[in-house]
Motif scaffolding. Structure first.
Motif, PDB file in Angstrom:
ATOM      1  N   THR A  13      12.891  -5.042  29.509  1.00  0.00           N
ATOM      2  CA  THR A  13      12.680  -3.838  30.523  1.00  0.00           C
ATOM      3  C   THR A  13      12.941  -2.586  30.015  1.00  0.00           C
ATOM      4  N   ASP A  14      14.090  -2.297  29.561  1.00  0.00           N
ATOM      5  CA  ASP A  14      14.469  -0.895  29.133  1.00  0.00           C
ATOM      6  C   ASP A  14      14.691  -0.869  27.698  1.00  0.00           C
ATOM      7  N   ILE A  15      14.395  -1.796  26.943  1.00  0.00           N
ATOM      8  CA  ILE A  15      14.516  -1.594  25.753  1.00  0.00           C
ATOM      9  C   ILE A  15      12.988  -2.112  24.876  1.00  0.00           C
ATOM     10  N   ARG A  16      12.617  -1.860  23.567  1.00  0.00           N
ATOM     11  CA  ARG A  16      11.509  -2.155  23.060  1.00  0.00           C
ATOM     12  C   ARG A  16      11.707  -2.936  21.667  1.00  0.00           C
ATOM     13  N   LEU A  17      10.557  -3.774  21.399  1.00  0.00           N
ATOM     14  CA  LEU A  17      11.187  -4.813  19.958  1.00  0.00           C
ATOM     15  C   LEU A  17       9.614  -4.750  19.474  1.00  0.00           C
ATOM     16  N   ASN A  18       9.658  -4.158  18.232  1.00  0.00           N
ATOM     17  CA  ASN A  18       8.431  -4.448  17.384  1.00  0.00           C
ATOM     18  C   ASN A  18       8.875  -4.764  15.890  1.00  0.00           C
ATOM     19  N   VAL A  19       7.705  -5.080  15.103  1.00  0.00           N
ATOM     20  CA  VAL A  19       7.863  -5.616  13.955  1.00  0.00           C
ATOM     21  C   VAL A  19       6.774  -4.556  12.924  1.00  0.00           C
ATOM     22  N   VAL A  20       7.371  -4.397  11.692  1.00  0.00           N
ATOM     23  CA  VAL A  20       6.574  -3.652  10.754  1.00  0.00           C
ATOM     24  C   VAL A  20       6.371  -4.657   9.692  1.00  0.00           C
ATOM     25  N   SER A  21       5.152  -4.725   9.350  1.00  0.00           N
ATOM     26  CA  SER A  21       4.515  -5.688   8.511  1.00  0.00           C
ATOM     27  C   SER A  21       4.124  -4.833   7.021  1.00  0.00           C
ATOM     28  N   PRO A  22       5.033  -4.666   6.206  1.00  0.00           N
ATOM     29  CA  PRO A  22       4.442  -3.857   5.011  1.00  0.00           C
ATOM     30  C   PRO A  22       3.480  -4.388   4.056  1.00  0.00           C
ATOM     31  N   THR A  23       2.618  -3.671   3.673  1.00  0.00           N
ATOM     32  CA  THR A  23       1.646  -3.963   2.700  1.00  0.00           C
ATOM     33  C   THR A  23       2.459  -3.923   1.487  1.00  0.00           C
ATOM     34  N   SER A  24       1.906  -4.411   0.163  1.00  0.00           N
ATOM     35  CA  SER A  24       2.655  -4.169  -1.000  1.00  0.00           C
ATOM     36  C   SER A  24       3.316  -2.667  -1.304  1.00  0.00           C
ATOM     37  N   VAL A  25       4.685  -2.606  -1.486  1.00  0.00           N
ATOM     38  CA  VAL A  25       5.172  -1.394  -1.895  1.00  0.00           C
ATOM     39  C   VAL A  25       5.431  -1.034  -3.384  1.00  0.00           C
ATOM     40  N   THR A  26       4.689   0.162  -3.623  1.00  0.00           N
ATOM     41  CA  THR A  26       4.262   0.641  -4.901  1.00  0.00           C
ATOM     42  C   THR A  26       5.537   0.438  -5.786  1.00  0.00           C
ATOM     43  N   GLU A  27       6.524   0.918  -5.270  1.00  0.00           N
ATOM     44  CA  GLU A  27       7.937   0.784  -6.468  1.00  0.00           C
ATOM     45  C   GLU A  27       8.442  -0.641  -6.738  1.00  0.00           C
ATOM     46  N   SER A  28       8.048  -1.653  -5.520  1.00  0.00           N
ATOM     47  CA  SER A  28       8.345  -3.134  -5.816  1.00  0.00           C
ATOM     48  C   SER A  28       7.410  -3.847  -6.770  1.00  0.00           C
ATOM     49  N   MET A  29       6.292  -3.216  -6.593  1.00  0.00           N
ATOM     50  CA  MET A  29       5.055  -3.886  -7.534  1.00  0.00           C
ATOM     51  C   MET A  29       5.340  -3.396  -9.160  1.00  0.00           C
ATOM     52  N   GLU A  30       5.745  -2.092  -9.015  1.00  0.00           N
ATOM     53  CA  GLU A  30       6.161  -1.597 -10.466  1.00  0.00           C
ATOM     54  C   GLU A  30       7.306  -2.340 -11.001  1.00  0.00           C
ATOM     55  N   LYS A  31       8.139  -2.654 -10.395  1.00  0.00           N
ATOM     56  CA  LYS A  31       9.416  -3.474 -10.847  1.00  0.00           C
ATOM     57  C   LYS A  31       9.165  -4.864 -11.303  1.00  0.00           C
ATOM     58  N   LEU A  32       7.921  -5.274 -10.594  1.00  0.00           N
ATOM     59  CA  LEU A  32       7.512  -6.838 -11.117  1.00  0.00           C
ATOM     60  C   LEU A  32       6.470  -6.658 -12.267  1.00  0.00           C
ATOM     61  N   GLY A  33       6.203  -5.401 -12.434  1.00  0.00           N
ATOM     62  CA  GLY A  33       4.933  -5.180 -13.595  1.00  0.00           C
ATOM     63  C   GLY A  33       3.745  -5.558 -12.855  1.00  0.00           C
ATOM     64  N   TRP A  34       3.543  -5.790 -11.738  1.00  0.00           N
ATOM     65  CA  TRP A  34       2.236  -6.009 -10.941  1.00  0.00           C
ATOM     66  C   TRP A  34       1.222  -4.980 -10.853  1.00  0.00           C
ATOM     67  N   PRO A  35       0.173  -5.181 -10.572  1.00  0.00           N
ATOM     68  CA  PRO A  35      -1.026  -3.971 -10.229  1.00  0.00           C
ATOM     69  C   PRO A  35      -0.554  -3.281  -8.988  1.00  0.00           C
ATOM     70  N   THR A  36      -0.608  -1.940  -9.074  1.00  0.00           N
ATOM     71  CA  THR A  36      -0.001  -1.048  -7.823  1.00  0.00           C
ATOM     72  C   THR A  36      -1.424  -0.795  -6.978  1.00  0.00           C
ATOM     73  N   GLU A  37      -2.430  -1.008  -7.309  1.00  0.00           N
ATOM     74  CA  GLU A  37      -3.620  -0.730  -6.748  1.00  0.00           C
ATOM     75  C   GLU A  37      -3.517  -1.280  -5.030  1.00  0.00           C
ATOM     76  N   GLY A  38      -3.817  -0.502  -4.269  1.00  0.00           N
ATOM     77  CA  GLY A  38      -3.880  -0.943  -2.953  1.00  0.00           C
ATOM     78  C   GLY A  38      -2.310  -0.728  -2.107  1.00  0.00           C
ATOM     79  N   SER A  39      -1.443  -0.417  -3.087  1.00  0.00           N
ATOM     80  CA  SER A  39       0.115  -0.585  -2.576  1.00  0.00           C
ATOM     81  C   SER A  39       0.403   0.745  -1.713  1.00  0.00           C
ATOM     82  N   ILE A  40       1.510   0.788  -1.109  1.00  0.00           N
ATOM     83  CA  ILE A  40       1.843   1.931  -0.444  1.00  0.00           C
ATOM     84  C   ILE A  40       3.088   2.208  -0.932  1.00  0.00           C
TER      85      ILE A  40
END
Lengths: 199, 199
Positions: free
Chosen positions: B144-171
């Motif tokens: 009633t008086d509070i809200r609940l939401n979820v964020v679903s992150p697309t691939s994160v650029t810094e995390s992709m870089e750490k893994l040596g994965w392609p950063t195309e399409g990352s945020i």
């Protein structure tokens, strides 16, 4: 086909056993009755069941009960039941059972309307059922010679009558069982079958 | 606003802290660093954290890591991590934290692309993230008086870089943080926010 039905003593489970019994060899499994006993919350018990029954062509789970309970009333134990009985127990049945499947075999699990539809008291079971349906969808992509599906039953007439709830829009257990037959005899993989479509 | 950020030391968490710090009072929480320590797998630790911090206007969870692992390689422990760390731990943060929220406050949790998209290795985390998103949707209907939401992150650029994965399409992490700000400052309830929409 040789088909293992877990939760065979329940309303849906016994209707599935009835529907299969003419044409197929059914092995019924329950906590305390049936051809074999199993406690799905105990991986050792699941493994022991599969050690007993040898190879099967299909595994059906009609186990698990839906606990509809207001968010404020949900306890640690309710969440344990939801993430255990209604989610991981069925995933474990698939995980420990798939090596007992004959080539081309299938596993069919059970979710419920709370995976998609909002109604008061749907939070914990909705979480569990949505998780189960998503698991089947994702896992199915990695299966080669077996199939994995979920049946999401609409309200079952006999269960509604037991609870004294309105039966309008409900589907009889016998008609509900038709979705499980469709999943076992069909070619779908990773699907969630709504019982309303197969009744 | 006074905002608790759990998982504040992670790639996304620290970007959220950076984004909030100018305008808001941030309480950072992590396992072993930050303003307060918390182990989300331990309900007593979650309760102890809220006992320390008094009332807040928003709770953000950027906790949990996604374990991408082929179906055949997933162990009991991997499923425990998925159903624990990525699902029930965050639900418990909401459950034990909501009474510490000021009226009109919000909780924002974190899922991931595996909740909706099929790729090899998505089964266990997909199960957890889909369960989390569904929980937020269903639970929100009863708030009633509070809200609940979820964020679903697309691939994160810094995390992709750490893994040596392609950063195309990352945020980038900084752009990913914008979704959390939108959830905290907006009026949505029961929604899953895709970071691609708010970057």
């Amino acid at each position: 086909m040789k088909i293992l039905v877990v939760g065979a003593s329940g309303v849906i489970g016994s209707a599935i056993v009835n529907a299969l019994s003419g044409e197929h060899q059914v092995i019924s499994a329950s906590r305390s009755s049936g051809d074999v006993n199993v406690d799905l919350s105990n991986p050792a018990s699941i493994r022991a069941m599969f050690a007993q029954i040898d190879q099967v062509d299909a595994i059906i789970s009609a186990a698990g009960e839906a606990d509809i309970k207001p968010l404020e009333a949900l306890t640690d134990q309710d969440y344990d039941r939801a993430s255990g009985m209604q989610l991981m127990d069925q995933i474990n049945l698939f995980r420990y059972g798939k090596d007992s499947l004959a080539p081309g075999g299938s596993v069919t699990l059970t979710s419920g309307a709370a995976s998609k539809y909002n109604f008061p008291g749907a939070a914990a079971i909705g979480m569990a059922f949505a998780g189960l349906e998503r698991f089947a969808d994702a896992a199915a992509q990695e299966l080669t010679d077996i199939r994995l599906n979920v049946v999401s039953p609409t309200s079952v007439t006999e269960s509604m009558e037991k609870l004294g709830w309105p039966t309008e829009g409900s589907i009889t257990a016998a008609d509900t069982a038709k979705s499980y037959l469709a999943a076992v005899t069909g070619t779908m993989n990773g699907q969630t079958l709504s019982t309303a479509e197969y009744a």
